[in-house]
Motif scaffolding. Structure first.
Motif, PDB file in Angstrom:
ATOM      1  N   VAL A   1       0.833  -1.208   0.000  1.00 47.27           N
ATOM      2  CA  VAL A   1       0.000   0.000   0.000  1.00 47.27           C
ATOM      3  C   VAL A   1       0.866   1.257   0.000  1.00 47.27           C
ATOM      4  N   LEU A   2       1.938   1.267   0.800  1.00 43.68           N
ATOM      5  CA  LEU A   2       2.820   2.434   0.824  1.00 43.68           C
ATOM      6  C   LEU A   2       3.519   2.629  -0.516  1.00 43.68           C
ATOM      7  N   CYS A   3       3.977   1.554  -1.125  1.00 48.02           N
ATOM      8  CA  CYS A   3       4.607   1.665  -2.451  1.00 48.02           C
ATOM      9  C   CYS A   3       3.615   2.224  -3.466  1.00 48.02           C
ATOM     10  N   GLN A   4       2.376   1.763  -3.413  1.00 50.79           N
ATOM     11  CA  GLN A   4       1.353   2.271  -4.317  1.00 50.79           C
ATOM     12  C   GLN A   4       1.074   3.745  -4.042  1.00 50.79           C
ATOM     13  N   THR A   5       1.034   4.116  -2.778  1.00 47.68           N
ATOM     14  CA  THR A   5       0.791   5.505  -2.396  1.00 47.68           C
ATOM     15  C   THR A   5       1.905   6.412  -2.903  1.00 47.68           C
TER      16      THR A   5
ATOM     17  N   LEU B   1       7.604  -2.061  -6.097  1.00 42.45           N
ATOM     18  CA  LEU B   1       7.807  -2.815  -4.856  1.00 42.45           C
ATOM     19  C   LEU B   1       9.281  -2.982  -4.512  1.00 42.45           C
ATOM     20  N   GLU B   2      10.135  -3.024  -5.516  1.00 42.20           N
ATOM     21  CA  GLU B   2      11.571  -3.213  -5.292  1.00 42.20           C
ATOM     22  C   GLU B   2      12.258  -1.964  -4.751  1.00 42.20           C
ATOM     23  N   PHE B   3      11.612  -0.826  -4.829  1.00 44.00           N
ATOM     24  CA  PHE B   3      12.241   0.455  -4.534  1.00 44.00           C
ATOM     25  C   PHE B   3      12.928   0.501  -3.163  1.00 44.00           C
ATOM     26  N   PHE B   4      12.264   0.041  -2.126  1.00 44.42           N
ATOM     27  CA  PHE B   4      12.798   0.151  -0.769  1.00 44.42           C
ATOM     28  C   PHE B   4      13.594  -1.077  -0.321  1.00 44.42           C
ATOM     29  N   ILE B   5      13.576  -2.136  -1.135  1.00 51.07           N
ATOM     30  CA  ILE B   5      14.271  -3.360  -0.699  1.00 51.07           C
ATOM     31  C   ILE B   5      15.487  -3.708  -1.542  1.00 51.07           C
TER      32      ILE B   5
END
Length: 81
Positions: A59-63, A68-72
């Motif tokens: 949900v945060l990635c969509q917001t 999805l890979e951005f923070f990991i």
């Protein structure tokens, strides 16, 4: 609900999310509203070392309109630090 100890991987992901919020000068109340996540949960997630659930992460990635890979990306797993 059983207590689950926070994990260094989760801490690193949450740290990256917190940095993203600060660097982009985003408001927690606005993020909470846009994501549909209660403000209190968002605050506890970011500042009280709580586990981030997969659905919250998505949900945060969509917001943020980030993949999805951005923070990991770049975090080794099993986590070693």
């Amino acid at each position: 609900m059983a207590y689950t100890k926070d994990h260094p991987f989760d801490k690193e992901v949450v740290s990256r999310i917190r940095t993203y919020i600060e660097e982009n000068n985003l408001s927690l109340p606005k993020i909470a509203t846009a994501s549909g996540m209660p403000y209190q949960r968002l605050y506890h997630l970011l500042y009280n070392s709580q586990l981030i659930k997969l659905r919250e992460y998505v949900v945060l990635c969509q917001t943020f309109k980030e993949p999805l890979e951005f923070f990991i990306d770049g975090i080794e797993y099993p986590y070693k630090k």
